[in-house]
Scaffold this motif. Structure first.
Motif, short mmCIF file in Angstrom:
data_model
loop_
_atom_site.label_atom_id
_atom_site.label_comp_id
_atom_site.label_asym_id
_atom_site.label_seq_id
_atom_site.Cartn_x
_atom_site.Cartn_y
_atom_site.Cartn_z
N TYR A 368 -3.47 -0.98 -0.11
CA TYR A 368 -4.80 -0.71 0.45
C TYR A 368 -4.69 -0.35 1.93
CZ TYR A 368 -9.36 -2.02 2.45
OH TYR A 368 -10.54 -2.05 3.16
N GLU A 369 -3.91 -1.10 2.68
CA GLU A 369 -3.77 -0.84 4.11
C GLU A 369 -3.07 0.50 4.37
OE1 GLU A 369 -1.97 -4.24 5.90
OE2 GLU A 369 -3.80 -5.45 5.76
N ILE A 370 -2.07 0.83 3.54
CA ILE A 370 -1.38 2.11 3.71
C ILE A 370 -2.33 3.27 3.42
CG2 ILE A 370 0.40 3.60 2.73
CD1 ILE A 370 2.17 1.13 2.42
N GLU A 371 -3.12 3.14 2.36
CA GLU A 371 -4.07 4.22 2.03
C GLU A 371 -5.09 4.41 3.15
OE1 GLU A 371 -3.97 4.23 -2.86
OE2 GLU A 371 -5.75 3.50 -1.83
N LYS A 372 -5.56 3.33 3.72
CA LYS A 372 -6.48 3.45 4.86
C LYS A 372 -5.81 4.20 6.00
CE LYS A 372 -7.85 -0.76 5.77
NZ LYS A 372 -8.60 -1.83 6.49
N GLN A 373 -4.54 3.91 6.24
CA GLN A 373 -3.82 4.59 7.32
C GLN A 373 -3.67 6.08 7.04
OE1 GLN A 373 -0.52 1.29 7.65
NE2 GLN A 373 -0.38 2.58 9.46
N ILE A 374 -3.43 6.43 5.78
CA ILE A 374 -3.27 7.85 5.43
C ILE A 374 -4.54 8.62 5.73
CG2 ILE A 374 -2.95 9.48 3.53
CD1 ILE A 374 -1.11 7.39 2.20
N PHE A 375 -5.68 8.09 5.27
CA PHE A 375 -6.91 8.88 5.33
C PHE A 375 -7.76 8.62 6.57
CE2 PHE A 375 -5.62 9.07 0.93
CZ PHE A 375 -5.78 10.42 0.67
N ASN A 376 -7.60 7.47 7.18
CA ASN A 376 -8.40 7.18 8.38
C ASN A 376 -7.61 7.34 9.68
OD1 ASN A 376 -10.55 6.62 6.73
ND2 ASN A 376 -10.49 4.40 7.01
N GLU A 377 -6.28 7.24 9.58
CA GLU A 377 -5.47 7.27 10.80
C GLU A 377 -4.43 8.38 10.81
OE1 GLU A 377 -3.86 3.35 11.48
OE2 GLU A 377 -5.68 2.40 10.69
N GLY A 378 -4.34 9.15 9.72
CA GLY A 378 -3.44 10.30 9.72
C GLY A 378 -1.98 9.98 9.47
N LEU A 379 -1.68 8.85 8.83
CA LEU A 379 -0.29 8.53 8.50
C LEU A 379 0.29 9.65 7.65
CD1 LEU A 379 2.12 6.53 8.30
CD2 LEU A 379 1.00 5.57 6.27
N SER A 380 1.47 10.13 8.02
CA SER A 380 2.08 11.26 7.31
C SER A 380 2.82 10.80 6.07
CB SER A 380 3.05 12.01 8.23
OG SER A 380 4.23 11.25 8.44
N VAL A 381 2.89 11.68 5.08
CA VAL A 381 3.62 11.40 3.85
C VAL A 381 5.10 11.16 4.15
CG1 VAL A 381 4.37 12.43 1.66
CG2 VAL A 381 1.97 12.61 2.39
N GLN A 382 5.62 11.87 5.12
CA GLN A 382 7.03 11.72 5.49
C GLN A 382 7.35 10.30 5.95
OE1 GLN A 382 8.23 14.39 8.61
NE2 GLN A 382 10.40 13.85 8.47
N ASP A 383 6.38 9.65 6.58
CA ASP A 383 6.61 8.31 7.13
C ASP A 383 6.29 7.19 6.13
OD1 ASP A 383 7.38 9.39 9.54
OD2 ASP A 383 5.37 9.31 10.41
N LEU A 384 5.82 7.53 4.95
CA LEU A 384 5.41 6.51 3.99
C LEU A 384 6.51 5.51 3.64
CD1 LEU A 384 3.05 8.22 1.36
CD2 LEU A 384 2.51 6.45 3.02
N PRO A 385 7.74 5.95 3.33
CA PRO A 385 8.77 4.97 2.98
C PRO A 385 9.01 3.93 4.06
CG PRO A 385 9.47 7.16 2.33
CD PRO A 385 8.24 7.34 3.17
N ALA A 386 9.05 4.36 5.31
CA ALA A 386 9.30 3.42 6.41
C ALA A 386 8.15 2.44 6.57
CB ALA A 386 9.53 4.19 7.71
N VAL A 387 6.92 2.94 6.48
CA VAL A 387 5.76 2.06 6.61
C VAL A 387 5.70 1.09 5.44
CG1 VAL A 387 3.23 2.00 6.65
CG2 VAL A 387 4.46 3.73 7.97
#
Length: 509
Positions: A368-387
Motif C-alpha cells: 500500500y505504501e509503495i503504491e502511494k509512492q508510485i502515484f502520489n510521489e512519482g516513485l519510478s518503476v526502476q527503483d521499485l526493487p530497492a524500495v
C-alpha cells in the motif's frame, strides 16, 4: 412502472445482457490464457482479448447507455424502480461517466498490454529477471497515470485507484484503520517473537506429492460447499478465482512439493471467493451487479474460510485424519493439535500469500505504501526493487534474496491492479467483524466445524452477504450484518486472543 418505462427497461436489460456476455467471453479467454493456453499463441490471444474488450468498452460508453442511464436517473423515473434496479442504474451511470472520458483506442491498447504484461511477469518470475519485466510495468504505470488524468483526481491520484476496488475508500480512511491495526499488531509480533513456546514444524519440511495435494484440495473444496457442477479447479502460477456467472465459477491452485501448507490454504482461500460467486442471487445474473460488493468484501470471504475457519483447531480435529491418509509417511506421528499449532506459526517471512495471520497485514501495508509512492510521489518503476527490499527490512527485518521472492512475487501489478492490495487487509477486518456477529447468532459455531457440518455457516453467509451481490455498498453490508461501521479492533481482538493461547502469552502483557 408505466408501460413506456417498462419497455425502456426491457431494452436497457437487453443491453446489459449483451455487456454481460462480452464480459463472460473475455473472462473465459483470460482464464484459459493463465491455465494452459499454448505460449506461442499468447500474443494473438492478448490481441483477441483486447478486441473484445474494445467492443465491450464501446457498449458501456455508447450513446444508448447514456440515454438509458439518463432516463432512469431522473427523479420521476427513478421513483418507479426497485432498490436493485436503482443500484444497477447508479453503477452503470458511474462507469459510463468514468469510461466515457477514456479514448476507446487507448483502453484497447491498455488491455492488450495488460495481457502481454502478465505473460511477461510469469516468465520474469520464473527466471528471477526483473529487468525483462520492467519495460512492461513502466508502460502499465504510464497508462494508469494517463487514465487518472482522464478520470479526474479524487483527493489524491492514488485515491482514484482505491475507489475502483473499494467504492468510497480514501487514503485518509486507510491510513487511519491501518494505523490503529498496526499499533496493536506490532507489539503482538514482538511478544510472540520473545516467547519461548514455539510450535513444532519440522514435519512440514519434507516433500509432499503434488497429485496427493491436489486430491486433498478437492476434498477441502467439497467440505466447504464448493459446487463442482457450477465450477472447476485447475492449476496456475498464481492461484486465483474468476466468476463467469454463478453457474460457472473457476478457481486455480499451485502445488509445491516442498510446501504442503501453500496449496491447502490456497484451496480454502480461492474456495471462499468461489462460494460468494456461486451463491449470488439468480435475479442479478446478466446485470453489472452480479458480482461481489467490493474487493474488500470479497476478500473477507476468502480470508474467513482460509483463516478463521481453516486455521482453527476444530477444523483440523475434523480433517487432519484425511490429510494423514494422503501423506501417511510424513504425518503418521503428528497429532491434529500439533498440526494446528504448526499452521499458525508466526514468523517474519518473504511471501505474502504464505504469511501467517498476524504478519500478513504488514505485507499489505508495504505494498500500500509503495503504491502511494508510485502515484502520489512519482516513485519510478526502476527503483521499485530497492524500495521493496528496504521496506521489508524496515517492517519485517528481512531482505529478499531475489526478485522472484521480492518485487516479482505478486501478479497484481502486471495486470494494472494498483489499489487492490489494501482490500486484503480490509477483508481481514470485515471478516473478523462479521465473524463476531456470526458466532453470536450461531453459538454452536465451533461444534459445527468440529462435526464437519459447515452448511449452516455457509447458509448464514449466503443469507447475509452472498445473495446481495453488488446491490449494496460495502459500508451498507457491514453495517447491516454487524450493526456498526468497519472497526479494525475486531481483527486485533481476534488475533490477540488466538495467539495469546498458542504462544502462552500473558493477557496482562
Amino acid at each position: 412502472m408505466e408501460q413506456h418505462l417498462e419497455r425502456e427497461w426491457e431494452l436497457f436489460s437487453g443491453l446489459l445482457a449483451k455487456i454481460s456476455g462480452y464480459r463472460e467471453a473475455i473472462g473465459l479467454l483470460q482464464w484459459d490464457l493463465r491455465t494452459g493456453a499454448p505460449r506461442k499463441g499468447a500474443d494473438v490471444r492478448a490481441r483477441t482479448i483486447g478486441t473484445l474488450a474494445g467492443e465491450l468498452f464501446r457498449l458501456e460508453t455508447s450513446d444508448e447507455m447514456g440515454r438509458y442511464t439518463d432516463l432512469f436517473s431522473r427523479p420521476a423515473s427513478s421513483a418507479t424502480l426497485t432498490k436493485v434496479q436503482r443500484k444497477i442504474v447508479e453503477d452503470c451511470r458511474k462507469e459510463y461517466e468514468r469510461s466515457r472520458s477514456l479514448p476507446p483506442e487507448r483502453y484497447e491498447a491498455y488491455t492488450v498490454l495488460a495481457m502481454q504484461s502478465e505473460t511477461a511477469w510469469e516468465e520474469a518470475k520464473a527466471n528471477d529477471d526483473y529487468a525483462s519485466f520492467e519495460p512492461f510495468l513502466q508502460q502499465i504505470v504510464a497508462f494508469k497515470q494517463e487514465f487518472i488524468d482522464y478520470w479526474g483526481v479524487k483527493n489524491t491520484r492514488y485515491d482514484t485507484l482505491l475507489d475502483m476496488y473499494e467504492p468510497g475508500l480514501t487514503t485518509t480512511k486507510v491510513d487511519e484503520v491501518f494505523g490503529r491495526l498496526r499499533s496493536r499488531l506490532v507489539p503482538l509480533v514482538q511478544r510472540i517473537a520473545s516467547s519461548a513456546n514455539k510450535p513444532k514444524t519440522d514435519f512440514l519440511d519434507g516433500l509432499f506429492d503434488k497429485e496427493q495435494q491436489e486430491k486433498f484440495g478437492v476434498y477441502l473444496l467439497e467440505q466447504i460447499g464448493f459446487d463442482f457442477e457450477a465450477g472447476r479447479a485447475d492449476e496456475s502460477v498464481h492461484p486465483f478465482a474468476t466468476g463467469l456467472n454463478p453457474g460457472d465459477v473457476r478457481i486455480t491452485n499451485h502445488y509445491l512439493a516442498d510446501n504442503l501448507i501453500s496449496s491447502i490454504f490456497s484451496a480454502l482461500h480461492e474456495g471462499g471467493h468461489a462460494l460468494y460467486e456461486q451463491n449470488i442471487a439468480q435475479e442479478l445474473v446478466g446485470t453489472p451487479i452480479a458480482q461481489g460488493a467490493s474487493m474488500g468484501i470479497h476478500e473477507s470471504q476468502s480470508r474467513l474460510w482460509e483463516n478463521m475457519i481453516g486455521r482453527s483447531l476444530p477444523f483440523w480435529k475434523r480433517h487432519f485424519g484425511k490429510l494423514q491418509q494422503h501423506f501417511p509417511e510424513q504425518l503418521a506421528r503428528v497429532t491434529p493439535e500439533q498440526f494446528y499449532l504448526a499452521v499458525n506459526k508466526v514468523e517474519n517471512s518473504l511471501i505474502r500469500t504464505e504469511a501467517d495471520e498476524v504478519t500478513y497485514n504488514l505485507h499489505i501495508i508495504i505494498r500500500y505504501e509503495i503504491e502511494k509512492q508510485i502515484f502520489n510521489e512519482g516513485l519510478s518503476v526502476q527503483d521499485l526493487p530497492a524500495v521493496w527490499n528496504a521496506k521489508y527490512q524496515e517492517y519485517l527485518g528481512i531482505t529478499p534474496p531475489s526478485h522472484a521472492l521480492g518485487v516479482l512475487q505478486d501478479v497484481h501489478w502486471s495486470g494494472g491492479d494498483f489499489g487492490y492490495f489494501a482490500s486484503y487487509s480490509l477483508g481481514n477486518m470485515y471478516a473478523a467483524q462479521m465473524m463476531n456477529t456470526l458466532r453470536r447468532e450461531l453459538p454452536d459455531f465451533e461444534e459445527l466445524i468440529a462435526a464437519g457440518n459447515l452448511l449452516p455457516i455457509r447458509d448464514w453467509l449466503k443469507e447475509k452477504i452472498y445473495v446481495y451481490g453488488m446491490s449494496e455498498t460495502p459500508s451498507e453490508i457491514i453495517e447491516r450484518v454487524t450493526g456498526e461501521p468497519l472497526n479494525p479492533d475486531y481483527l486485533a481482538d481476534y488475533l490477540e486472543a488466538k495467539y495469546r493461547e498458542i504462544y502462552h502469552l500473558e493477557a496482562s502483557e
